[in-house]
Design a protein around this motif. Structure first.
Motif, PDB file in Angstrom:
ATOM      1  N   GLN A 172      48.888-105.505 -42.689  1.00  0.00           N
ATOM      2  CA  GLN A 172      48.830-104.039 -42.634  1.00  0.00           C
ATOM      3  C   GLN A 172      47.674-103.577 -41.756  1.00  0.00           C
ATOM      4  OE1 GLN A 172      48.926-102.198 -46.497  1.00  0.00           O
ATOM      5  NE2 GLN A 172      48.190-100.231 -45.716  1.00  0.00           N
ATOM      6  N   VAL A 173      46.534-104.259 -41.865  1.00  0.00           N
ATOM      7  CA  VAL A 173      45.388-103.944 -41.008  1.00  0.00           C
ATOM      8  C   VAL A 173      45.747-104.170 -39.545  1.00  0.00           C
ATOM      9  CG1 VAL A 173      43.046-104.655 -40.368  1.00  0.00           C
ATOM     10  CG2 VAL A 173      43.647-104.361 -42.783  1.00  0.00           C
ATOM     11  N   TYR A 174      46.465-105.278 -39.268  1.00  0.00           N
ATOM     12  CA  TYR A 174      46.888-105.566 -37.892  1.00  0.00           C
ATOM     13  C   TYR A 174      47.775-104.442 -37.345  1.00  0.00           C
ATOM     14  CZ  TYR A 174      49.323-107.833 -34.018  1.00  0.00           C
ATOM     15  OH  TYR A 174      49.872-108.124 -32.793  1.00  0.00           O
ATOM     16  N   GLU A 175      48.709-103.972 -38.168  1.00  0.00           N
ATOM     17  CA  GLU A 175      49.599-102.889 -37.733  1.00  0.00           C
ATOM     18  C   GLU A 175      48.814-101.592 -37.552  1.00  0.00           C
ATOM     19  OE1 GLU A 175      52.653-103.141 -36.730  1.00  0.00           O
ATOM     20  OE2 GLU A 175      52.666-105.296 -37.144  1.00  0.00           O
ATOM     21  N   SER A 176      47.824-101.362 -38.424  1.00  0.00           N
ATOM     22  CA  SER A 176      47.032-100.132 -38.328  1.00  0.00           C
ATOM     23  C   SER A 176      46.218-100.086 -37.037  1.00  0.00           C
ATOM     24  CB  SER A 176      46.099-100.010 -39.534  1.00  0.00           C
ATOM     25  OG  SER A 176      46.841 -99.848 -40.729  1.00  0.00           O
ATOM     26  N   LYS A 177      45.852-101.262 -36.522  1.00  0.00           N
ATOM     27  CA  LYS A 177      45.108-101.309 -35.263  1.00  0.00           C
ATOM     28  C   LYS A 177      45.924-100.717 -34.122  1.00  0.00           C
ATOM     29  CE  LYS A 177      42.606-104.759 -33.948  1.00  0.00           C
ATOM     30  NZ  LYS A 177      42.213-106.124 -33.539  1.00  0.00           N
ATOM     31  N   LYS A 178      47.241-100.733 -34.269  1.00  0.00           N
ATOM     32  CA  LYS A 178      48.115-100.238 -33.203  1.00  0.00           C
ATOM     33  C   LYS A 178      48.521 -98.777 -33.421  1.00  0.00           C
ATOM     34  CE  LYS A 178      51.026-103.668 -33.834  1.00  0.00           C
ATOM     35  NZ  LYS A 178      52.189-104.563 -33.653  1.00  0.00           N
ATOM     36  N   THR A 179      47.975 -98.148 -34.474  1.00  0.00           N
ATOM     37  CA  THR A 179      48.314 -96.746 -34.767  1.00  0.00           C
ATOM     38  C   THR A 179      47.840 -95.819 -33.652  1.00  0.00           C
ATOM     39  OG1 THR A 179      48.181 -97.121 -37.148  1.00  0.00           O
ATOM     40  CG2 THR A 179      47.957 -94.843 -36.379  1.00  0.00           C
ATOM     41  N   HIS A 180      48.716 -94.933 -33.222  1.00  0.00           N
ATOM     42  CA  HIS A 180      48.339 -93.937 -32.212  1.00  0.00           C
ATOM     43  C   HIS A 180      48.642 -92.546 -32.753  1.00  0.00           C
ATOM     44  CE1 HIS A 180      48.505 -91.455 -28.548  1.00  0.00           C
ATOM     45  NE2 HIS A 180      47.615 -92.323 -28.076  1.00  0.00           N
ATOM     46  N   VAL A 181      47.623 -91.698 -32.782  1.00  0.00           N
ATOM     47  CA  VAL A 181      47.768 -90.325 -33.283  1.00  0.00           C
ATOM     48  C   VAL A 181      47.915 -89.396 -32.083  1.00  0.00           C
ATOM     49  CG1 VAL A 181      46.745 -88.522 -34.704  1.00  0.00           C
ATOM     50  CG2 VAL A 181      46.302 -90.926 -35.241  1.00  0.00           C
ATOM     51  N   GLY A 182      48.903 -88.543 -32.133  1.00  0.00           N
ATOM     52  CA  GLY A 182      49.152 -87.626 -31.024  1.00  0.00           C
ATOM     53  C   GLY A 182      48.018 -86.610 -30.862  1.00  0.00           C
ATOM     54  N   ALA A 183      47.830 -86.156 -29.631  1.00  0.00           N
ATOM     55  CA  ALA A 183      46.758 -85.197 -29.342  1.00  0.00           C
ATOM     56  C   ALA A 183      46.931 -83.909 -30.138  1.00  0.00           C
ATOM     57  CB  ALA A 183      46.720 -84.903 -27.846  1.00  0.00           C
ATOM     58  N   GLY A 184      48.189 -83.489 -30.346  1.00  0.00           N
ATOM     59  CA  GLY A 184      48.436 -82.264 -31.096  1.00  0.00           C
ATOM     60  C   GLY A 184      47.931 -82.373 -32.527  1.00  0.00           C
ATOM     61  N   GLN A 185      48.233 -83.503 -33.182  1.00  0.00           N
ATOM     62  CA  GLN A 185      47.775 -83.717 -34.554  1.00  0.00           C
ATOM     63  C   GLN A 185      46.247 -83.783 -34.626  1.00  0.00           C
ATOM     64  OE1 GLN A 185      50.605 -87.237 -35.052  1.00  0.00           O
ATOM     65  NE2 GLN A 185      50.489 -86.453 -37.152  1.00  0.00           N
ATOM     66  N   LEU A 186      45.657 -84.480 -33.661  1.00  0.00           N
ATOM     67  CA  LEU A 186      44.196 -84.631 -33.660  1.00  0.00           C
ATOM     68  C   LEU A 186      43.500 -83.278 -33.541  1.00  0.00           C
ATOM     69  CD1 LEU A 186      43.646 -87.785 -31.395  1.00  0.00           C
ATOM     70  CD2 LEU A 186      42.958 -87.545 -33.785  1.00  0.00           C
ATOM     71  N   ASN A 187      43.933 -82.500 -32.576  1.00  0.00           N
ATOM     72  CA  ASN A 187      43.268 -81.215 -32.340  1.00  0.00           C
ATOM     73  C   ASN A 187      43.527 -80.219 -33.467  1.00  0.00           C
ATOM     74  OD1 ASN A 187      41.970 -81.128 -29.420  1.00  0.00           O
ATOM     75  ND2 ASN A 187      43.848 -82.346 -29.278  1.00  0.00           N
ATOM     76  N   GLU A 188      44.729 -80.274 -34.021  1.00  0.00           N
ATOM     77  CA  GLU A 188      45.059 -79.371 -35.116  1.00  0.00           C
ATOM     78  C   GLU A 188      44.168 -79.641 -36.334  1.00  0.00           C
ATOM     79  OE1 GLU A 188      48.914 -78.175 -37.915  1.00  0.00           O
ATOM     80  OE2 GLU A 188      49.146 -79.557 -36.220  1.00  0.00           O
ATOM     81  N   PHE A 189      43.861 -80.916 -36.555  1.00  0.00           N
ATOM     82  CA  PHE A 189      43.039 -81.274 -37.722  1.00  0.00           C
ATOM     83  C   PHE A 189      41.541 -81.185 -37.429  1.00  0.00           C
ATOM     84  CE2 PHE A 189      40.707 -84.704 -39.933  1.00  0.00           C
ATOM     85  CZ  PHE A 189      40.792 -84.219 -41.231  1.00  0.00           C
ATOM     86  N   LEU A 190      41.104 -81.686 -36.271  1.00  0.00           N
ATOM     87  CA  LEU A 190      39.674 -81.839 -36.011  1.00  0.00           C
ATOM     88  C   LEU A 190      38.989 -80.577 -35.482  1.00  0.00           C
ATOM     89  CD1 LEU A 190      39.599 -85.460 -34.520  1.00  0.00           C
ATOM     90  CD2 LEU A 190      38.572 -84.709 -36.664  1.00  0.00           C
ATOM     91  N   LEU A 191      39.642 -79.822 -34.625  1.00  0.00           N
ATOM     92  CA  LEU A 191      38.963 -78.674 -34.019  1.00  0.00           C
ATOM     93  C   LEU A 191      38.512 -77.625 -35.034  1.00  0.00           C
ATOM     94  CD1 LEU A 191      40.824 -78.131 -30.606  1.00  0.00           C
ATOM     95  CD2 LEU A 191      38.695 -79.362 -31.083  1.00  0.00           C
TER      96      LEU A 191
END
Length: 438
Positions: free
Chosen positions: A345-364
């Motif tokens: 599961q950790v190996y698969e999580s290393k390949k996780t990619h979060v979209g820019a829209g999700q990142l900015n919506e949450f972080l900004l």
């Protein structure tokens, strides 16, 4: 893939030949008898044919030494696995009693055997090889594994005996999970329990495993490589040259792995060396699963004791605390498969990619409410966040007007918020701050 096993009594040059045929330095070479303890696997190619090579420990007869008894068991397993056997003898020593014992063992194996007369360092020594006809194995092939003399002829003979249609099944794209920890933490016991066979030597003596051993795990719908390593000790305790090389191999294994299972001895608690290994894993940006082994030997197994142990581990490994901790017993097989599931599961999580829209919506909005502290009257404004694609570990770029003023505490704050929102448990992530493009 076809398998070729190198067997013989101690100190005839088996590991030197292994390194030459595989064009590596993976097997430890030393004048000390008994250096090679576990089976060491490698790959060789000759005449457009690929095959695996097994380097075994020297066969010893009638010994009470615990390692020598285990070495003989490993040699028996290697002989059973092999398609072709290379029986190495020392032309400078002549026929020894142990050579006769090994020859008797091999004659009953019903496997193709090539008699290899090693250390033939000059032409005169080739004539001395005639006495090895006494072994009843066949014509000796004279070589010098140190200089390479005769190894081409040996490879020609090996290829002739290999089964037809052997194909390489080595897949470089498979995950590599390294089992690491200080000596005697139970690394080999875990690997043996997972493979359900005595793949590696297990004793109560610290430092049993000296080389890094790769084993393919292909069960229950999973397919990856397990790597057992030599136990890592403090530098001050590495007094043997052999152990020094083993530590280097363990470090190389961490460098070349994807996820590390860090074994901690439940009966000894957390020691400084555990922190050193953890730091090594962090510096190399590897996935991490902490396994507290020998949990069957702990008397107090109440939830309060588990919580206290987990808190102690995270405090010692801070500031990185987002990693799974599993309490296992390699001997009783308690939760060992959960450990593997978690590592994958950790190996698969290393390949996780979060979209820019999700990142900015949450972080900004979060950054707006909790902005970086002002420095010298100047305010840092972060306008955009994105995750880089196809990176070894998840890497996030924050675009700001004054990136140089973002300090470590605020970096950790943002990392923790990312971890709270998305599952990156056990995965190292990178945050970079760049000047906002015009």
């Amino acid at each position: 893939m076809s398998i070729v096993a190198i067997v013989g009594r101690p100190n005839v040059g088996k590991s030197t030949l292994f390194n030459r045929l595989t064009e590596t330095r993976r097997a430890i070479v030393s004048d000390e008898a008994g250096t090679t303890r576990d089976r060491q696997y490698g790959k060789a190619e000759w005449g457009k044919k690929e095959f695996s090579i097994i380097d075994t420990g020297g066969v010893v007869a009638g010994s009470d030494d615990i390692f020598e008894g285990e070495i003989n068991k490993q040699v028996d397993i290697a002989i059973k696995e092999a398609d072709v056997i290379l029986f190495m003898v020392d032309v400078q020593d002549g026929v020894a009693d142990l050579d006769m014992d090994v020859a008797r063992l091999l004659r009953g194996s019903q496997k193709p055997v090539l008699l290899v007369a090693n250390k033939t360092d000059n032409n005169d020594l080739q004539y001395d090889s005639a006495e090895f006809y006494r072994l009843g194995i066949g014509d000796p092939i004279c070589i010098s594994s140190a200089s390479g003399f005769g190894t081409g002829d040996l490879l020609d003979e090996i290829v002739k005996l290999l089964p037809e249609d052997s194909e390489s099944d080595i897949d470089a794209s498979l995950p590599r999970i390294a089992i690491v920890g200080r000596p005697n933490a139970g690394k080999s016991s875990l690997l043996n329990a997972l493979m359900d066979e005595e793949r590696n030597i297990v004793t109560d003596i610290a430092g049993t495993t000296r080389d890094s051993i790769y084993t393919r795990y292909n069960k229950f719908g999973k397919d990856f490589y397990l790597v057992d390593t030599a136990g890592i000790r403090k530098k001050a305790k590495v007094t043997e040259d052999l152990e020094f090389y083993s530590v280097m191999r363990a470090i190389r294994t961490i460098e070349n792995s994807d996820v590390c299972i860090l074994m901690i001895d439940a009966t000894r608690g957390i020691e400084a060396q555990d922190q050193n290994i953890f730091s090594l894993i962090q510096k190399n940006k590897k996935g991490l699963v902490v396994c507290v082994n020998k949990w069957d030997l702990v008397e107090n197994k109440e939830q309060k004791a588990i919580t206290t142990f987990e808190r102690a581990i995270r405090e010692r490994f801070a500031p990185f605390t987002d990693f799974p901790i599993i309490f296992i017993s390699a001997v009783t097989k308690q939760r060992i498969f959960r450990a593997i599931d978690t590592a994958m599961q950790v190996y698969e999580s290393k390949k996780t990619h979060v979209g820019a829209g999700q990142l900015n919506e949450f972080l900004l909005p979060l950054i707006e409410n909790y902005p970086p502290p002002a420095i010298k009257g100047k305010y840092v404004k972060i306008k955009y966040v994105t995750q880089l694609p196809d990176t070894y570990v998840p890497t996030f770029i924050f675009f700001a007007n004054l990136p140089q003023y973002v300090k470590e505490p605020y970096r950790r704050f943002l990392e923790n918020k990312i971890r709270e929102q998305w599952n990156f448990s056990g995965v190292p992530i990178q945050l970079f701050f760049r000047a906002k493009s015009k």
